[in-house]
Every structure is written in structure tokens, then in C-alpha cells.
Design an enzyme around this catalytic site. Structure first.
Site, PDB file in Angstrom:
ATOM      1  N   HIS A 167     -15.814  -4.398  47.881  1.00 49.20           N
ATOM      2  CA  HIS A 167     -14.422  -4.013  48.127  1.00 49.20           C
ATOM      3  C   HIS A 167     -14.362  -3.332  49.487  1.00 49.20           C
ATOM      4  O   HIS A 167     -14.885  -2.232  49.670  1.00 49.20           O
ATOM      5  CB  HIS A 167     -13.944  -3.047  47.042  1.00 49.20           C
ATOM      6  CG  HIS A 167     -12.459  -2.768  47.077  1.00 49.20           C
ATOM      7  ND1 HIS A 167     -11.804  -2.378  48.230  1.00 49.20           N
ATOM      8  CD2 HIS A 167     -11.510  -2.812  46.117  1.00 49.20           C
ATOM      9  CE1 HIS A 167     -10.526  -2.192  47.968  1.00 49.20           C
ATOM     10  NE2 HIS A 167     -10.318  -2.447  46.691  1.00 49.20           N
ATOM     11  N   SER A 168     -13.704  -3.957  50.451  1.00 52.45           N
ATOM     12  CA  SER A 168     -13.631  -3.372  51.794  1.00 52.45           C
ATOM     13  C   SER A 168     -12.541  -2.302  51.858  1.00 52.45           C
ATOM     14  O   SER A 168     -11.772  -2.126  50.923  1.00 52.45           O
ATOM     15  CB  SER A 168     -13.356  -4.452  52.844  1.00 52.45           C
ATOM     16  OG  SER A 168     -11.990  -4.819  52.823  1.00 52.45           O
TER      17      SER A 168
END
Length: 949
Positions: free
Chosen positions: A805-806
Site C-alpha cells: 500500500h503506497s
């Protein structure tokens, strides 16, 4: 009625000891004959388990020996049938031996003995091969009943030193054997260690020997009987003292010695149970409010205004109003009834209105609790009962969540469709309040001389606030501290099931210790040891960190009676109002450390869970200081009334029952680790990525069951879940992976943990997870980006899967650094690899070209899919065969993306699109989601899934 007899009436006289010897011989013969016959006829078959066979495993377990094959099963069942007669006689004679006037315990133990006999017949004649579930139910019931049977027999033993000695030895061996038994079972089931099941089998057989041997000791007592029954020593009429009597005489005046042996009344234990249930409702409402508040900033992506609802915790400050204080202390039943409105909140569909109703209920509950404790300050015994019930209520809440896979069944986010028991909870709540408020509070003065010293009310308030925060944030769910120390596969520390039961055990032991030895629990030595435990939990992983957590759990429940007893010496508005205000501050503090990107002043406390822990322990230390001053006034409480002694024993009975329930839950929920992919014969791996919005759907209901259904219908073998870390107060201290993994039959990994300050990522897999590493990607400005890098055993081939998850859109530099880090990580793997991700980029633009690059070696599962922004599936060195996007209905705000890969076939140089009818059946996506789909889930963006050959 006393037995009537005349000399010469007996025609046949048999000494009672032969009942014991007959029972022992028949029971041992049942097991040993099955073992000998099984080893002789089916050796290699009964030592075989799901992982290994001979020569790695060379001794069979009890269940494999007695239940799997003919004729050993028949030998066992015949001799067990023979055992039943002496067994019933043994229980009857034990009751005759121990029965005394005005004593209920012998009757209870006799009932337990009969129950064990019937359940033994259950798991004997319903084998695991016949019906695995019912076999386990009978077996668990038998084992749970063994504890009260053993303790009861020890307590009622006649004053026969030899018999008591043997009983203590055999009971210690029996319960001591459970520790290595569980250890080797975990080594076999979780770690798949060759030979571990053989060692487990030896300890399992040892349990049989010790269990039967414990009952064989009755031969030393039954020699006082003759059958037809003539009591030659008068023991059955209570003329001789039991061991318990001797102990009570010797221990008179000591804390433990004053607890038992003062009679048993069902009405009083019902009163104790009602008190405990009231506090279960208190903790259920207390822990529910944060979850409801959390829903609103989720949708607003920042401060929503609804966060003000947490000020309801501070409602005891209103007790500064004299008239309200008078009403609340004299009639707490009114506020308790008003607090039950929180159990009705599930009927309200609108999320905001449901929050408002729960907020009102929490405010009433807090006022009722503070006023009730203050009103009982003149009666040390009744105050003690209230505090003990409060601690038991927390344990009940934790066990309820343990049994329901981390959701409390009476929370307002639950209803019948997703596993709620709201109606039953409300009914029991009404009955408990009616029962427990039959007596008016004493509402008297202080229980120490008016000239005695009082500690600082402010410091006492700090102690209450710190205690409540620590109990809520760490102990309201048995898996929270385990998630703090979890670092991925291979397993090197505790797992939520079964080790959550250890957290509950430590809590119960601490509560009992604090009631019997408050001086020790409230000492600075105990506080220092607890502080070391808190440091270990915060700074270390695996078992080291968890052992620190267990020490802290023990201490928090032990010091609770000390701090609460000190706080009631002061005005409730000060002690509890200010204390709850500090608690509210600590809630915000522990949210700010992870939500720093969305709240004012957040960067100042970014990633400082250590600061939160230090503040919590210092607050508790302030309460300890105040309590030390108060207790120095010379008002040491002593329980002298038989009624008070009995009251303690009832709560301990309840607590022991709860501990047995937690052990049974751990046994029932123990992971099977025998999971099978959906299309094993085709060697297809179906993978997915889904951002699940913390397990709350669009209408503020717990969504795990709805998630489970769609994941199962999509036949996903591997799925990455993002926004999945719920192990904080505002998310309810939940773990959605427990529901999904157990119901879907999947291995689960989650991380980095809640003390690493991310919103969470999780991986569920039908394939064994060989190894996994948790990563925190570069995030100099914005929120931390979590990633799991796992290696899965897919049909004998090692395949890497990365769940990532950026950072958010507002921090482009963070996202650029994260893309470079992840590209290097993926490029460093020589194995086939799948990325299940949330990238926050447009296809073919910007950071996309870092993720899909020569450095990473990754390919996009469908470069022509232009309508993406967040979720992406990338891969390398694998043959892709399908891709689809599935609408999420109202479960969350993000769709599900799904890909299919064939394992073991080379990646083709030139791929071509194929229509679905040309694909083998095992490589197709389920037709259930075509057209309008089912329950709002359908294939969208494309008219149909895409396939490649």
C-alpha cells in the site's frame, strides 16, 4: 437419611477398594489392548498423519489408535463399556464418602463426575472418523470437566496423607503434561516438524495414564467401605475432618484460607454472575464507541466533527453537580437502565443516529459505574465485589471476542446477519440489572478514620485514566499484544489462536492476585516489574515481547483493585471525571501517532508509540503513589464475614469457568493448516487485491462475513487486503484476518503490526507461507507505506507475493521513493513474483514506469486497462490466463481486482486473447458474477473477464 443396618444382614461383603481397582484395570485394558492390537496389525497406518509417516513418525496418537480401525476400535469400546459400571459406582461411593451436612460441593462434584462419564462415552462411541465435530465436542467437554473434578476431589479428600500425596502428584503431572502436549501439537500442526506428532502422542498417552491413575487413588479411601454398603468408620456422616477442613483450620485468618468452605448458595452465585454481566455490558459499550466514531473520519478523510462523541467518556465530571451526584449514587439502577439503550442501537440504521444513541449510552454507563463505586466506599466487601466484577467483565468481553473471532457479538456494528447476538445480550442485560440492584448502595462515609491521610485526587485520577487506557488498548482483545510482536513466517512467536488464551489466563491470575495481595500489587516493586514488561512489549518481537506483555497484563488486573479503591476516597467528579479525561487524551495520542498526516499537530508525535506507553505507565505510577498515601493511614481492610468469604469464592468460580471456556475456544479454533486450493488439478492460482476499509461497510456494519462470501465465490487462492489493521481502540481492537482465514481455510499474515504505525496490509493464502518479511517503505513526509514480501509454496514451486500500500496522493516524493524501493525489492527476487498493490498512479504514467520496468522485471496483468488509479496486479516469470474486476457493492469503497496464473508452465513470449469458451473449465472465472451478478457483485469495467493463452 442415615443408612440402617444390622449385624449379620450382609450376605456378601466386598471391600470398596475393589470398585477402584476394577475401574482402573478395565480402563487401562481398554487403551492398552487397542494400542497393542493397533501396533500389531496397522502400525504404519496409525502412525501416519497429514504431514509424515513412518519412519519420521513411529508412535500413534490416542485418537488414531482407538478410533480409526477395526479391530482395535472394538477392543477399546468393549473394555470402556465394562469400565462404565465401576465408574458409576466410583462416583457414587465418592459422593457417599465426602457428603456432609449443609455442603453443596460434594453434590456438584458428583454431578461433574457423572458428566465426565457420559462425555467419555460420547467421544468413545462417536469417533473422529464417524463425526469429527461431535467427537471434539465430547472430548473438549470431558477435558474441561476434568479441572473441577480434580480440584474438587483434592478439596474433599479425607485426611489420608498417602492418598492426598498421590492425588497431588498425579494432578500436577496431568496438568503439567498439557504444556508440552500443546507445544508439540503446535510444532506438528503449525511448523510441520517431522517427529513432533510422535512426541505429542507420548504426552497424550501420559494424560490417559495420569487421569486414570488419579481416580485409582480412591482405592486408598474406599477401603473404609464394604458393599452392601456398611460404613465401618463413619466417614459418610461427616464425623471425620477432610483435608479441606484441616487446611481451613490451619489457614484461618490468611487470605486464601478464608475463601472456600463457607457453604454454597445458588442465589448468591447468580447475584455474582449478574454483577459480572453488568460489567461485560459496560466494557462492550465502552469498546464499541471508538469503532462507531472511526467510521466518520474514514469517509471524510480527516477530522469530521463526530470525534466529539468520545467526550461522553468524561461524563462522570457531571457528578460535580450535587443533585445529579445524589440521584446517581442513590439510584444507579436508573443510569444502568438508560445505558442499555446502547444495546438497542443496532436497530438504528442511520450511522449518525446510531452513534448518537451509543454516545448517550456510554455517558450513562460511565456515570453509573463511577457513582456505584463511590456509593459503596463505606463497605469494603461490596466495593471489592464491584471491582472484581469489573475485572471479570473485561475478561468476559475479551473471551466473547476470542470466541467470535475478535468481534463483540453485542456491539452496535453487529446484527443477526453478520454474527450479532444483540437480542440475547439485551435480554440478559435487563435481567442482570434487575437482579443486581435489589440491594441499595450503602452510600456511607469513608472506611478509614476521617483523620487519616488521603492521597492526591489528581494523582488518583491519573492512575484511573492510565489504567483504563492500558486495559482498553492492550487487553480488550486477546490478540492485540500478539499482533504487536508478530513478524511473519516462519512462526517464531505466539499466534492469536491458541495463545490468546494465555493473555486471558494472565488477566485472570492478576485479578485474583490483586484481590488477595493488594499490598504487593500496589507496591513500587510490582510497578517496576510491570514497566519492564511494558518496555519488552514495546521494543521486542516474538516470545520475548509477548512475555513482557503477559507480565503487564497480570499487573494491570492486579493493580486495578488498588487504584479503584484509592480513587473512591475522593470526589467522583475529580477522580473519575479527570481520570476519564486523561483516558480520552491518551486515545487521541495513540491515534495521532499513526494518523499524523490527517490531524493538526500530528507530525509532532509521528511514530511515537513509545511515548504513549511511557505516558500510560507514568499515569499508573501516579495512581500507585496516591494509593500508597491513602493506604498508609492504617486502614487495611480485612474480610472477616463468612458472607464476604463466600462472595469471593463465587467470583473465583465464575473466573475459573471463564478460563475453561477460553481454553475450549482455543482448542476448537486451533488452525487445521490443511488447506487446499480451489483448482488443484489444473495448477491454477487465482489471486486478488482489495482495499477493505477496515472491515466497516458503507452503512457502518461489520463486513467480514460479506467479504468472506465474495472471496469464497470468486475462488481466490491468494488475496491481499489493504487498510486492514484494526488493532487500535478506534477500530475496536479487531483482527479481520481471523474470521476470513478460519472460515475460508487459508493461512494468514498481517503486518507490519499496529506498533509500526501503518494502516495495515494482510495476506491470505490457500498455499503454505514458507517465509514472509514485513517492510516499511520510505515515507519522509506522509503516512507510512506497509508491505509484506512472502514466499508461497504453490504446487511445489516457490512463488513470491508482495502485498503493498503506497502513500497518499498529497505526497508525491514519498510515492516516488516508495516506487524505487519496491522496484529494487521485486527485482532482487529470482523467483516468479506477483505484486498485489495500491499504487496511486495512472497506467503508463509517472511511477507506474518504475514499478513496471527492467529493474523490477514486472509486467502489468493488463496494460490496456486504462481505468485504474489505485489497485494494480503485476507479475513476472508466470503464465497469466485471466483478469477481471469485480464491483464491491456497499462493502467498501474499492473494487476487487482478480488475476489467474498457471503454475509450472513457462511464461509465453507471445500471448493472444481468447474467448472464454476456449478456456479449460478450471481456468475460467465463476459465472456467478456475470450480468447483474449476485448481491451487488458483478464483473464491471469490462463486459466479461479477459483471458489469454
Amino acid at each position: 437419611m442415615a443408612p440402617k443396618f444390622k449385624d449379620g444382614d450382609a450376605v456378601v461383603a466386598v471391600n470398596g477398594k475393589w470398585v477402584s481397582w476394577a475401574h482402573t484395570a478395565a480402563a487401562y485394558m481398554a487403551f492398552l489392548s487397542a494400542l497393542v492390537v493397533g501396533m500389531s496389525l496397522h502400525f504404519t497406518k496409525i502412525v501416519q498423519n497429514e504431514h509424515y509417516g513412518f519412519p519420521d513418525e513411529w508412535f500413534p496418537s490416542v485418537s488414531a489408535t482407538i478410533g480409526d480401525r477395526y479391530p482395535e476400535r472394538s477392543f477399546f469400546q468393549v473394555f470402556i463399556a465394562i469400565t462404565s459400571g465401576p465408574r458409576f459406582a466410583l462416583v457414587f461411593l465418592w459422593y457417599i464418602l465426602t457428603s456432609r451436612p449443609n455442603s453443596t460441593l460434594p453434590k456438584f462434584i458428583a454431578g461433574v463426575g457423572l458428566f465426565r462419564t457420559f462425555t467419555c462415552g460420547g467421544w468413545t462411541y462417536v469417533t473422529s472418523t464417524d463425526d469429527h465435530d461431535w467427537h471434539d465436542i465430547f472430548m473438549i467437554s470431558y477435558l474441561v470437566a476434568t479441572l473441577p473434578w480434580t480440584l474438587g476431589c483434592l478439596a474433599l479428600s479425607p485426611n489420608n496423607r498417602r492418598a492426598v500425596k498421590y492425588r497431588k502428584i498425579l494432578a500436577s503431572c496431568f496438568f503439567g503434561t498439557l504444556v508440552p502436549l500443546i507445544y508439540y501439537f503446535i510444532q506438528h500442526k503449525v511448523h510441520k516438524v517431522a517427529g513432533a506428532y510422535t512426541k505429542y502422542a507420548f504426552f497424550e498417552w501420559s494424560l490417559i495414564l495420569f487421569d486414570v491413575g488419579f481416580d485409582a487413588v480412591t482405592a486408598l479411601d474406599f477401603d473404609a467401605f464394604e458393599i452392601v454398603v456398611r460404613d465401618v468408620k463413619g466417614i459418610s456422616r461427616g464425623q471425620l475432618k477432610t483435608t479441606a477442613d484441616s487446611v481451613l483450620d490451619k489457614e484461618k485468618g490468611k487470605p486464601v484460607g478464608n475463601t472456600f468452605g463457607e457453604g454454597f448458595f445458588w442465589t448468591e452465585i447468580i447475584d455474582a454472575a449478574a454483577e459480572a454481566y453488568n460489567m461485560f455490558v459496560f466494557w462492550s459499550l465502552w469498546t464499541a464507541l471508538g469503532v462507531l466514531v472511526w467510521y466518520f473520519p474514514l469517509w471524510h478523510m480527516g477530522i469530521s466533527g463526530y470525534e466529539l462523541a468520545i467526550l461522553s467518556y468524561v461524563s462522570p465530571i457531571l457528578l460535580a453537580i450535587p443533585s445529579l451526584k445524589s440521584v446517581a449514587t442513590r439510584n444507579p439502577r436508573l443510569f444502568h437502565f438508560l445505558s442499555l439503550s446502547g444495546l438497542l442501537a443496532y436497530k438504528v440504521q442511520n450511522p449518525a443516529n446510531r452513534l448518537f444513541l451509543t454516545t448517550f449510552a456510554v455517558a450513562c454507563s460511565c456515570i453509573a459505574w463511577a457513582a456505584m463505586l463511590y456509593a459503596e466506599r463505606a463497605s469494603s466487601s461490596r466495593l471489592e465485589s464491584r471491582v472484581f466484577a469489573w475485572g471479570v467483565g473485561l475478561i468476559m468481553s475479551s473471551i466473547a471476542k476470542f470466541a467470535c473471532k475478535t468481534n463483540n457479538p453485542i456491539w452496535p456494528i453487529m446484527h443477526a446477519e453478520n454474527g450479532g447476538w444483540n437480542k440475547l445480550g439485551l435480554l440478559l442485560g435487563v435481567l442482570a440489572i434487575l437482579r443486581s440492584h435489589r440491594r441499595l448502595p450503602t452510600n456511607g462515609g469513608n472506611y478509614f478514620p476521617s483523620s487519616g491521610k488521603k492521597g492526591s485526587s489528581l494523582l488518583a485520577a491519573f492512575g484511573i485514566g492510565g489504567l483504563l487506557f492500558a486495559m482498553h488498548s492492550l487487553l480488550s482483545d486477546s490478540s492485540t499484544m500478539i499482533s504487536w510482536v508478530w513478524e511473519g513466517y516462519p512462526v517464531r512467536g505466539p499466534i492469536a489462536v491458541p495463545h490468546g488464551a494465555l493473555t486471558i489466563l494472565a488477566m485472570g491470575a492478576g485479578l485474583v492476585y490483586g484481590l488477595y495481595y493488594p499490598g504487593v500489587a500496589g507496591s513500587w516493586t510490582a510497578f517496576g516489574i510491570a514497566s519492564v514488561g511494558a518496555a519488552l512489549l514495546t521494543c521486542y518481537s516474538h516470545w520475548t515481547g509477548f512475555y513482557g506483555g503477559l507480565v503487564l497484563a497480570f499487573y494491570l488486573l492486579a493493580v486495578a483493585p488498588v487504584l479503584v479503591s484509592s480513587a473512591v476516597c475522593h470526589s467522583p467528579a475529580k477522580a473519575f471525571g479527570i481520570g476519564f479525561l486523561l483516558y480520552t487524551f491518551l486515545i487521541l495520542f495513540h491515534v495521532w501517532v499513526v494518523a499524523y498526516a490527517f490531524v493538526p499537530g500530528g507530525p509532532l508525535v509521528r511514530e511515537h508509540t513509545d511515548w504513549v506507553m511511557i505516558t500510560t505507565m507514568l499515569s499508573i505510577g501516579a495512581g500507585v503513589f496516591s494509593a500508597a498515601v491513602t493506604n498508609s493511614s492504617g486502614s487495611k481492610r480485612k474480610i472477616v464475614s463468612p458472607n464476604d468469604k463466600r462472595q469471593r469464592s463465587y467470583f473465583i468460580y465464575i473466573l475459573a469457568t471463564l478460563q475453561l471456556i477460553s481454553i475450549a475456544v482455543a482448542y476448537v479454533r486451533f488452525p487445521t493448516n490443511d488447506y487446499v486450493p480451489y483448482h488443484k488439478e489444473d495448477k491454477v492460482a487465482t489471486v486478488g487485491i482489495w482495499t477493505v476499509h477496515f472491515g466497516l461497510d458503507n452503512d457502518m456494519w461489520s463486513s467480514e462475513r460479506r467479504m468472506r462470501n465474495v472471496i469464497q465465490e470468486l475462488e481466490l487462492d491468494v488475496i491481499g487486503l489493504l487498510e486492514s489493521d484494526n488493532q487500535r481502540i478506534i477500530m475496536g481492537n479487531r483482527d479481520m484476518t481471523q474470521v476470513l482465514a478460519e472460515d475460508l481455510g487459508m493461512y494468514a499474515d498481517f503486518g507490519p503490526g499496529p506498533n509500526k504505525h501503518t494502516w495495515g496490509s494482510a495476506l491470505l493464502s490457500k498455499f503454505p507461507i514458507v517465509n514472509s518479511t514485513h517492510h516499511l517503505l520510505p515515507s519522509p513526509v506522509g503516512e507510512l507505506a506497509p508491505a509484506i514480501h512472502a514466499t508461497l509454496d504453490m504446487y511445489g514451486e516457490l512463488v513470491d507475493v508482495v502485498v503493498f500500500h503506497s502513500g497518499q496522493e498529497e505526497d508525491p516524493e514519498d510515492r516516488r521513493l516508495q516506487s524505487e524501493y519496491l522496484a529494487k525489492l521485486m527485482g532482487s527476487s529470482s523467483r516468479p513474483l506477483i505484486l498485489l498493490s495500491y499504487l496511486v498512479t495512472k497506467p503508463l504514467e509517472g511511477n507506474y514506469n518504475t514499478y513496471v520496468s527492467e529493474l523490477s522485471g514486472m509486467k502489468d496483468i493488463d496494460p490496456t486497462d486504462w481505468d485504474r488509479w489505485c489497485e494494480y496486479i503485476l507479475y513476472k516469470k508466470l503464465k497469466r490466463t485471466g483478469y477481471a474486476r469485480v464491483s464491491r457493492d456497499s462493502i467498501t469503497d474499492t473494487e476487487i481486482q482478480v488475476g489467474k496464473f498457471v503454475i509450472g508452465e513457462p511464461e509465453p513470449e507471445n500471448e493472444m486473447r481468447l474467448p472464454e469458451e476456449m478456456m479449460p473449465e478450471g481456468r475460467r472465472f465463476p459465472g456467478l458474477f456475470r450480468g447483474n451478478g449476485v448481491r451487488g457483485h458483478r464483473y464491471h469495467v469490462f463486459d466479461e473477464p479477459r483471458y489469454w493463452q
